[in-house]
Design a protein around this motif. Structure first.
Motif, short mmCIF file in Angstrom:
data_model
loop_
_atom_site.label_atom_id
_atom_site.label_comp_id
_atom_site.label_asym_id
_atom_site.label_seq_id
_atom_site.Cartn_x
_atom_site.Cartn_y
_atom_site.Cartn_z
N LEU A 175 37.05 46.14 31.11
CA LEU A 175 38.44 45.84 30.29
C LEU A 175 37.50 44.89 28.80
O LEU A 175 38.18 45.14 27.59
N ASN A 176 36.38 44.86 28.60
CA ASN A 176 35.77 44.28 27.73
C ASN A 176 37.00 43.09 27.17
O ASN A 176 36.83 43.01 25.83
N VAL A 177 36.89 42.67 27.75
CA VAL A 177 37.75 40.92 27.61
C VAL A 177 36.85 39.68 28.43
O VAL A 177 36.40 40.69 28.97
N ASP A 178 37.51 38.35 27.74
CA ASP A 178 36.59 37.06 28.70
C ASP A 178 37.22 37.24 30.36
O ASP A 178 36.37 37.06 30.75
N GLU A 179 38.16 36.88 30.42
CA GLU A 179 38.84 36.68 31.80
C GLU A 179 39.63 37.62 32.67
O GLU A 179 40.84 38.32 31.15
N VAL A 180 39.83 38.34 33.34
CA VAL A 180 40.48 38.98 33.99
C VAL A 180 41.67 37.35 34.87
O VAL A 180 41.30 37.28 35.95
N LEU A 181 42.75 37.25 34.44
CA LEU A 181 43.34 36.55 35.58
C LEU A 181 44.35 36.48 36.53
O LEU A 181 44.22 36.15 38.27
N ALA A 224 35.56 40.28 41.53
CA ALA A 224 36.36 41.40 41.10
C ALA A 224 36.64 41.42 39.49
O ALA A 224 37.34 41.80 39.19
N ALA A 225 37.57 39.86 39.22
CA ALA A 225 37.58 38.66 37.73
C ALA A 225 36.51 39.68 37.54
O ALA A 225 36.61 40.29 36.29
N LYS A 226 34.75 39.60 37.23
CA LYS A 226 34.06 39.40 36.55
C LYS A 226 34.23 41.07 35.81
O LYS A 226 33.80 41.76 34.93
N ALA A 227 34.00 41.89 36.89
CA ALA A 227 33.94 43.15 37.51
C ALA A 227 35.40 43.82 36.46
O ALA A 227 34.78 44.96 35.43
N LYS A 228 36.31 43.99 36.66
CA LYS A 228 37.15 44.30 35.43
C LYS A 228 37.17 43.34 34.37
O LYS A 228 37.66 44.79 33.25
N ALA A 229 36.51 42.33 33.79
CA ALA A 229 37.22 41.63 32.89
C ALA A 229 35.85 42.99 31.77
O ALA A 229 36.14 42.93 30.82
N ASN A 265 50.73 54.56 41.03
CA ASN A 265 49.98 54.90 39.92
C ASN A 265 50.45 53.69 38.54
O ASN A 265 50.67 54.38 37.32
N LYS A 266 51.04 52.48 38.67
CA LYS A 266 51.13 51.72 37.94
C LYS A 266 50.32 50.82 38.00
O LYS A 266 49.88 50.31 38.86
N TYR A 267 49.42 50.18 37.11
CA TYR A 267 48.35 48.57 36.66
C TYR A 267 49.09 47.32 35.78
O TYR A 267 49.75 48.09 34.92
N ALA A 268 48.64 46.94 36.40
CA ALA A 268 49.46 45.66 35.73
C ALA A 268 48.31 44.13 35.77
O ALA A 268 47.69 44.21 35.98
N TYR A 269 47.77 43.84 34.31
CA TYR A 269 46.58 43.08 34.20
C TYR A 269 46.98 41.64 33.43
O TYR A 269 47.86 42.12 32.73
N ILE A 270 47.11 40.75 33.78
CA ILE A 270 47.42 39.07 32.85
C ILE A 270 46.02 38.99 32.46
O ILE A 270 44.99 37.97 32.74
N VAL A 271 45.53 39.18 30.94
CA VAL A 271 43.45 38.73 30.77
C VAL A 271 43.84 37.67 29.73
O VAL A 271 45.07 37.58 28.62
N LYS A 272 42.92 36.76 29.80
CA LYS A 272 42.97 36.41 28.27
C LYS A 272 41.57 36.95 27.80
O LYS A 272 40.24 37.15 27.96
N ASP A 273 41.65 36.56 26.65
CA ASP A 273 40.25 37.24 25.24
C ASP A 273 40.62 35.83 24.45
O ASP A 273 41.75 36.41 23.16
#
Length: 77
Positions: free
Chosen positions: A27-33, A19-24, A40-48
């Motif tokens: 979102l066009n980022v390196d990693e979704v942690l 799931a982390a790879k698909a979401k990354a 109706n609310k979305y929150a992600y911490i990503v490393k880019d």
């Protein structure tokens, strides 16, 4: 805000690898942690790369079913 504070505030949970790879890729980022998706609310911490850790927040309108606008907040490690 630090990463730990954001995890507690938004009740974020770690993702499994697939799931982390698909979401990354989406979102066009390196990693979704971490991620939390409610009705109706979305929150992600990503490393880019050089930008570091970023908190992505978005919300979908109940009436129009469109996104209200992505908020990106730089986090301290």
């Amino acid at each position: 805000m630090t990463v730990e504070q954001a995890i507690k505030k938004f009740k974020l949970e770690p993702l499994n690898l697939a799931a982390a790879k698909a979401k990354a890729k989406e979102l066009n980022v390196d990693e979704v942690l971490y991620m939390n998706v409610q009705k109706n609310k979305y929150a992600y911490i990503v490393k880019d790369g050089a930008r570091g850790y970023i908190l992505y927040q978005d919300e979908i309108s109940f009436y129009t079913k469109m996104y209200k606008g992505l908020k990106m907040t730089q986090l301290e490690p």
